[in-house]
Scaffold this active site. Structure first.
Site, PDB file in Angstrom:
ATOM      1  N   TRP A 158       0.822  -1.214   0.000  1.00 27.50           N
ATOM      2  CA  TRP A 158       0.000   0.000   0.000  1.00 27.50           C
ATOM      3  C   TRP A 158       0.858   1.267   0.000  1.00 27.50           C
ATOM      4  O   TRP A 158       1.627   1.500   0.929  1.00 27.50           O
ATOM      5  CB  TRP A 158      -0.924   0.016   1.212  1.00 27.50           C
ATOM      6  CG  TRP A 158      -2.013  -0.995   1.049  1.00 27.50           C
ATOM      7  CD1 TRP A 158      -3.191  -0.820   0.400  1.00 27.50           C
ATOM      8  CD2 TRP A 158      -2.008  -2.346   1.518  1.00 27.50           C
ATOM      9  NE1 TRP A 158      -3.926  -1.974   0.429  1.00 27.50           N
ATOM     10  CE2 TRP A 158      -3.224  -2.931   1.098  1.00 27.50           C
ATOM     11  CE3 TRP A 158      -1.093  -3.136   2.238  1.00 27.50           C
ATOM     12  CZ2 TRP A 158      -3.559  -4.254   1.393  1.00 27.50           C
ATOM     13  CZ3 TRP A 158      -1.428  -4.446   2.524  1.00 27.50           C
ATOM     14  CH2 TRP A 158      -2.644  -4.996   2.096  1.00 27.50           C
ATOM     15  N   HIS A 179      -7.777   1.224   2.516  1.00 30.01           N
ATOM     16  CA  HIS A 179      -8.916   0.329   2.258  1.00 30.01           C
ATOM     17  C   HIS A 179      -9.968   0.634   3.312  1.00 30.01           C
ATOM     18  O   HIS A 179      -9.699   1.407   4.239  1.00 30.01           O
ATOM     19  CB  HIS A 179      -8.507  -1.150   2.285  1.00 30.01           C
ATOM     20  CG  HIS A 179      -7.400  -1.462   3.278  1.00 30.01           C
ATOM     21  ND1 HIS A 179      -6.387  -2.334   3.028  1.00 30.01           N
ATOM     22  CD2 HIS A 179      -7.170  -0.979   4.529  1.00 30.01           C
ATOM     23  CE1 HIS A 179      -5.568  -2.387   4.065  1.00 30.01           C
ATOM     24  NE2 HIS A 179      -6.028  -1.575   4.989  1.00 30.01           N
ATOM     25  N   ARG A 205      -4.495   6.158  -2.268  1.00 34.73           N
ATOM     26  CA  ARG A 205      -3.194   5.524  -2.531  1.00 34.73           C
ATOM     27  C   ARG A 205      -2.247   6.558  -3.122  1.00 34.73           C
ATOM     28  O   ARG A 205      -2.616   7.273  -4.068  1.00 34.73           O
ATOM     29  CB  ARG A 205      -3.355   4.376  -3.545  1.00 34.73           C
ATOM     30  CG  ARG A 205      -4.496   3.410  -3.225  1.00 34.73           C
ATOM     31  CD  ARG A 205      -4.008   2.186  -2.450  1.00 34.73           C
ATOM     32  NE  ARG A 205      -5.121   1.452  -1.855  1.00 34.73           N
ATOM     33  CZ  ARG A 205      -5.684   0.355  -2.376  1.00 34.73           C
ATOM     34  NH1 ARG A 205      -5.219  -0.126  -3.506  1.00 34.73           N
ATOM     35  NH2 ARG A 205      -6.664  -0.251  -1.770  1.00 34.73           N
ATOM     36  N   GLN A 219     -14.039   1.819  -2.438  1.00 35.58           N
ATOM     37  CA  GLN A 219     -14.040   0.382  -2.196  1.00 35.58           C
ATOM     38  C   GLN A 219     -15.354  -0.012  -1.557  1.00 35.58           C
ATOM     39  O   GLN A 219     -15.981   0.791  -0.864  1.00 35.58           O
ATOM     40  CB  GLN A 219     -12.935   0.064  -1.191  1.00 35.58           C
ATOM     41  CG  GLN A 219     -11.818  -0.769  -1.747  1.00 35.58           C
ATOM     42  CD  GLN A 219     -11.056  -1.475  -0.651  1.00 35.58           C
ATOM     43  OE1 GLN A 219     -11.201  -1.175   0.535  1.00 35.58           O
ATOM     44  NE2 GLN A 219     -10.240  -2.427  -1.046  1.00 35.58           N
ATOM     45  N   VAL A 262      -6.193 -12.344   5.596  1.00 34.64           N
ATOM     46  CA  VAL A 262      -7.027 -13.538   5.394  1.00 34.64           C
ATOM     47  C   VAL A 262      -6.155 -14.789   5.232  1.00 34.64           C
ATOM     48  O   VAL A 262      -4.995 -14.714   4.854  1.00 34.64           O
ATOM     49  CB  VAL A 262      -7.936 -13.405   4.140  1.00 34.64           C
ATOM     50  CG1 VAL A 262      -9.044 -12.394   4.390  1.00 34.64           C
ATOM     51  CG2 VAL A 262      -7.130 -13.047   2.899  1.00 34.64           C
ATOM     52  N   ALA A 316     -14.275 -12.472   4.346  1.00 32.87           N
ATOM     53  CA  ALA A 316     -14.243 -11.035   4.036  1.00 32.87           C
ATOM     54  C   ALA A 316     -13.918 -10.883   2.560  1.00 32.87           C
ATOM     55  O   ALA A 316     -13.371 -11.790   1.932  1.00 32.87           O
ATOM     56  CB  ALA A 316     -13.196 -10.324   4.883  1.00 32.87           C
TER      57      ALA A 316
HETATM   58  C1  2NL Z   1      -9.113  -6.292  -2.807  1.00 31.91           C
HETATM   59  C2  2NL Z   1      -9.047  -7.255  -1.694  1.00 31.91           C
HETATM   60  C3  2NL Z   1      -9.929  -7.766   0.427  1.00 31.91           C
HETATM   61  C4  2NL Z   1     -10.510  -8.081   2.707  1.00 31.91           C
HETATM   62  C5  2NL Z   1     -10.395  -7.265   1.611  1.00 31.91           C
HETATM   63  C6  2NL Z   1     -10.812  -7.937   5.140  1.00 31.91           C
HETATM   64  C7  2NL Z   1     -11.216  -7.135   6.154  1.00 31.91           C
HETATM   65  C8  2NL Z   1     -11.070  -7.564   7.432  1.00 31.91           C
HETATM   66  C9  2NL Z   1     -10.537  -8.782   7.692  1.00 31.91           C
HETATM   67  C10 2NL Z   1     -10.148  -9.542   6.647  1.00 31.91           C
HETATM   68 CL1  2NL Z   1     -11.532  -6.564   8.721  1.00 31.91          CL
HETATM   69  N1  2NL Z   1     -10.287  -9.135   5.390  1.00 31.91           N
HETATM   70  N2  2NL Z   1     -10.955  -7.505   3.885  1.00 31.91           N
HETATM   71  C11 2NL Z   1     -10.187  -9.421   2.609  1.00 31.91           C
HETATM   72  C12 2NL Z   1      -9.710  -9.896   1.390  1.00 31.91           C
HETATM   73  C13 2NL Z   1      -9.585  -9.091   0.289  1.00 31.91           C
HETATM   74  O1  2NL Z   1      -9.843  -6.886  -0.630  1.00 31.91           O
HETATM   75  O2  2NL Z   1      -8.530  -6.527  -3.822  1.00 31.91           O
HETATM   76  N3  2NL Z   1      -9.820  -5.202  -2.648  1.00 31.91           N
HETATM   77  C14 2NL Z   1      -9.955  -4.221  -3.698  1.00 31.91           C
END
Ligand code: 2NL
Length: 348
Positions: A158, A179, A205, A219, A262, A316
């Site tokens: 990031w 995010h 970003r 997002q 994750v 998630a």
């Molecule tokens: C992407 C990928 C993702 C998550 C966001 C998330 C949030 C919590 C805990 C675990 Cl609090 N995961 N969010 C998980 C996997 C992918 O976004 O490419 N976003 C544009």
């Protein structure tokens, strides 16, 4: 002489009653009250009269003059009133209620807002609550709580806008969120499972812009935590979402991916709705379009918010709203969204 004055009076009064416009009235005034009028001449000629006539004629001439003058002013006033009434009559006639009104230019929701609402409504109909969080976040919520400690290589994923504010240890612990996950951490801190939330919002970003990158984007992230939540729930929920947004005939593909928060992590793709999988420009000749990342919430993330990972599990996901809108409408440059060109915006 007195007889003449009488004649003048009756003639003038007679004529006056036939007058119906200001111009004619002015002519009348010049004729009967003007410098060259008979009445004025008579008054001037008083001196030439014998003394015994002078008084009577003078008084009568002055009286005639006063009467004509009053008639004149009354007439003028009544003509004026009449002119106003005529004008009002004309205005009334011109009030044509059947004429079309002036159109009020109506705006509409920005394409990003539209897609955000559509995405959120889809998840809301599956039992998710929609919540929003702050754009300026603490390092803790944006990174630490999500398994991205200081000096961890995952931070490089990031590019970040840091806020100038420094704490007493000389650190800059605030940033523009990269995010919307920090809000999901906040939700978990405040509530106990079951949790089902989606979080739409702006993310930032620090990077160079091009056709697919902006420094600000939207997002939608989602989170479901409960007992017995499995990867099957993730797949089922996101499959349903993809079919509702991109068509009931869609197929989905899940492949392994990595996100620090994750385990396991996946990326989800749909079969290309433009070419039906044959390969085209939209899908980069692969037949598949990646639309989001997802995964099972990392047990350490759960532990940090005091959820017992032996009791609770969760999935998630996160997606870029502009990317979804671009796919939907065939938009080829993300910079179009925020350059305020009405020729672009009016199309949606
Ligand atoms: C992407 C990928 C993702 C998550 C966001 C998330 C949030 C919590 C805990 C675990 Cl609090 N995961 N969010 C998980 C996997 C992918 O976004 O490419 N976003 C544009």
């Amino acid at each position: 002489m007195l007889k003449e004055l009488d004649e003048i009076k009756s003639k003038a009064t007679n004529e006056l009653s036939g007058i119906s416009d200001i111009k004619a009235l002015e002519d009348w005034r010049v004729r009967y009250l003007g410098k060259k009028s008979a009445l004025t001449q008579a008054l001037r000629g008083l001196a030439a009269l014998p003394v015994e006539q002078r008084k009577g004629v003078g008084a009568s001439a002055n009286e005639t003059r006063a009467i004509l003058d009053r008639h004149y002013r009354e007439k003028k006033e009544s003509l004026k009133q009449k002119a106003y009434q005529d004008l009002e009559g004309m205005i009334t006639v011109e009030k044509d209620v059947t004429l079309p009104g002036h159109p009020i230019p109506l705006g509409h929701l920005h394409p990003t807002t539209q897609i955000l609402q559509e995405i959120c409504a889809t998840f809301a109909s599956m039992g998710f609550q929609v919540v929003e969080g702050p754009d300026v976040e603490w390092d803790y919520y944006n990174f630490e709580a999500l398994n991205i400690p200081r000096d961890h290589p995952a931070r490089d994923m990031w590019s970040t806008f840091w806020i100038d504010y420094q704490n007493e240890r000389g650190e800059r612990p605030m940033l523009l969120r990269t995010h919307t996950s920090p809000m999901q951490i906040r939700v978990m801190e405040k509530t106990r499972p079951p949790v089902r939330v989606v979080v739409p919002g702006k993310c930032y970003r620090y990077e160079a812009t091009d056709a697919t990158h902006e420094t600000m984007l939207h997002q939608v992230e989602g989170l479901a935590v409960d007992e017995n939540i499995t990867l099957a729930n993730l797949k089922g929920t996101l499959y349903e979402f993809a079919r509702r947004l991109f068509g009931a005939e869609r197929r989905v593909r899940f492949r392994c991916d990595y996100f620090p928060f994750v385990e396991p992590g996946v990326e989800m793709a749909i079969d290309c709705f433009a070419c039906g999988g044959a390969g085209c420009r939209l899908c980069g000749n692969t037949g598949w379009i990646e639309i989001m990342g997802a995964g099972m919430v990392h047990p350490d993330v759960l532990r940090r918010v005091d959820y017992d990972p032996d009791v609770y599990t969760g999935f998630a996901f996160g997606m870029g709203a502009e990317r979804i809108a671009m796919l939907r409408h065939g938009i080829e440059d993300i910079r179009l969204f925020y350059s305020n060109d009405l020729r672009f915006l009016r199309q949606f």
